[in-house]
Design a protein around this motif. Sequence first.
Motif, short mmCIF file in Angstrom:
data_model
loop_
_atom_site.label_atom_id
_atom_site.label_comp_id
_atom_site.label_asym_id
_atom_site.label_seq_id
_atom_site.Cartn_x
_atom_site.Cartn_y
_atom_site.Cartn_z
N LEU A 83 0.83 -1.22 0.00
CA LEU A 83 0.00 0.00 0.00
C LEU A 83 0.86 1.26 0.00
O LEU A 83 0.34 2.36 0.23
N THR A 84 2.11 1.13 -0.26
CA THR A 84 3.02 2.27 -0.15
C THR A 84 2.71 3.40 -1.12
O THR A 84 3.05 4.56 -0.86
N ALA A 85 2.03 3.09 -2.23
CA ALA A 85 1.78 4.11 -3.25
C ALA A 85 0.34 4.61 -3.27
O ALA A 85 -0.02 5.43 -4.13
N VAL A 86 -0.50 4.16 -2.33
CA VAL A 86 -1.91 4.54 -2.37
C VAL A 86 -2.09 5.98 -1.90
O VAL A 86 -1.26 6.53 -1.17
N THR A 87 -3.19 6.60 -2.34
CA THR A 87 -3.57 7.95 -1.92
C THR A 87 -5.00 7.92 -1.41
O THR A 87 -5.70 6.91 -1.53
N ALA A 88 -5.46 9.05 -0.87
CA ALA A 88 -6.83 9.12 -0.33
C ALA A 88 -7.84 8.87 -1.44
O ALA A 88 -7.69 9.34 -2.57
N GLY A 89 -8.89 8.12 -1.10
CA GLY A 89 -9.93 7.77 -2.05
C GLY A 89 -10.28 6.30 -1.94
O GLY A 89 -9.88 5.61 -1.00
N VAL A 90 -11.04 5.81 -2.93
CA VAL A 90 -11.38 4.39 -2.98
C VAL A 90 -10.32 3.68 -3.80
O VAL A 90 -10.10 4.00 -4.97
N VAL A 91 -9.64 2.73 -3.18
CA VAL A 91 -8.51 2.05 -3.81
C VAL A 91 -8.87 0.60 -4.06
O VAL A 91 -9.37 -0.09 -3.16
N SER A 92 -8.63 0.11 -5.29
CA SER A 92 -8.86 -1.29 -5.62
C SER A 92 -7.55 -2.05 -5.48
O SER A 92 -6.53 -1.70 -6.07
N ILE A 93 -7.58 -3.08 -4.67
CA ILE A 93 -6.38 -3.87 -4.38
C ILE A 93 -6.52 -5.25 -5.01
O ILE A 93 -7.46 -5.99 -4.72
N LYS A 94 -5.56 -5.59 -5.89
CA LYS A 94 -5.51 -6.93 -6.46
C LYS A 94 -4.58 -7.79 -5.61
O LYS A 94 -3.47 -7.40 -5.30
N VAL A 95 -5.06 -8.94 -5.21
CA VAL A 95 -4.25 -9.83 -4.40
C VAL A 95 -3.24 -10.53 -5.32
O VAL A 95 -3.60 -11.33 -6.17
N LYS A 96 -1.99 -10.20 -5.14
CA LYS A 96 -0.93 -10.75 -5.98
C LYS A 96 -0.35 -12.01 -5.35
O LYS A 96 -0.06 -12.05 -4.16
N LYS A 97 -0.14 -13.02 -6.22
CA LYS A 97 0.40 -14.29 -5.72
C LYS A 97 1.79 -14.10 -5.10
O LYS A 97 2.14 -14.76 -4.13
N GLU A 98 2.56 -13.17 -5.69
CA GLU A 98 3.91 -12.99 -5.18
C GLU A 98 3.94 -12.36 -3.78
O GLU A 98 4.98 -12.39 -3.11
N ASP A 99 2.81 -11.78 -3.35
CA ASP A 99 2.75 -11.21 -2.00
C ASP A 99 2.32 -12.24 -0.95
O ASP A 99 2.28 -11.95 0.24
#
Length: 303
Positions: A83-99
């Motif tokens: 989440l290091t690059a997110v900003t205020a608002g509604v954020v869509s997060i894709k679950v990445k296999k590498e994470d």
Amino acid sequence: MIHPLLNKFIHKLIFSLAICSILFWGCGAEHEGDTTLTVDYKTLPHNLIITGHPIKSIDLHFSGSKSIITAFLAMDLTYVPDLTAVTAGVVSIKVKKEDIPLPEGLLLKEIKPARFALHVENKIEKKLPLKVSIAGKPAPGFIVEKISVEPSFVILSGPESLLLNMDRALTLSVDIETFSETFKKKIPLSLPWEVEIVSPVKIFLAEISIKENSVTKKFTHLPLKGKNTKFLYSFSPDVLEIEVEGPENILKNMSAGSGIDIFIDLAGLEPGEHLKRASIILPFRARLLKVKPEFFNVKIRVP
């Protein structure tokens, strides 16, 4: 005919081969499994905050050898999205296999949810005065005189949309039902889950001052009586009206002959007409405010 020793050897050989086959195919066979990982949002920048109801976990479905699956399920793992690059608002997060920290040899087949939304806001701090919330009513005849709290303010941290609209912070409710005296109580604040206390303390000391309710009450048509005379007497007027102040629990039970003693002392008065005040005896802590009339015409006559 097979020699008995050779027959015994053959049976042992067949048994050993069977065991090895079971072990080999059992360890190498593919199994499937499921687990749930807790989501940790620790990579969110410190000047932002997640609001609403973010997901708390993700579900994984995977396959692999039984031994690897067993070892994986025994691990205490979490999913940490970037989440290091997110900003205020509604954020869509894709679950990445590498994470997702999967061991080698485990095949990830499905992630639920594969994508999720986060509501992200700017995080601010705000200093607010405190107000103590109370529940219930004091004992009959008593009232809340004063409510105070120490410290009297708090600095909160939370979403901008929440804190900008707050003009005070509330404590959890303090129950005052049937209380008849002043008391103190340690009490936490009632806050949305997104808001936290920065300073000065986490628990506050509330003081609820409770006192008797003081009221005023009028008593009318109270009859006069005379004392300390052998003569006949009469009064004009023969009734009076008083106004009294005192504790509610005392005044509500007062009446002529019950808590109120009214008389004119006729000691030393000779037959004739006299102007006298009435003596009014009230219960302890009841105070006479007014009496009407102040003077009474007293007629003394011989029997």
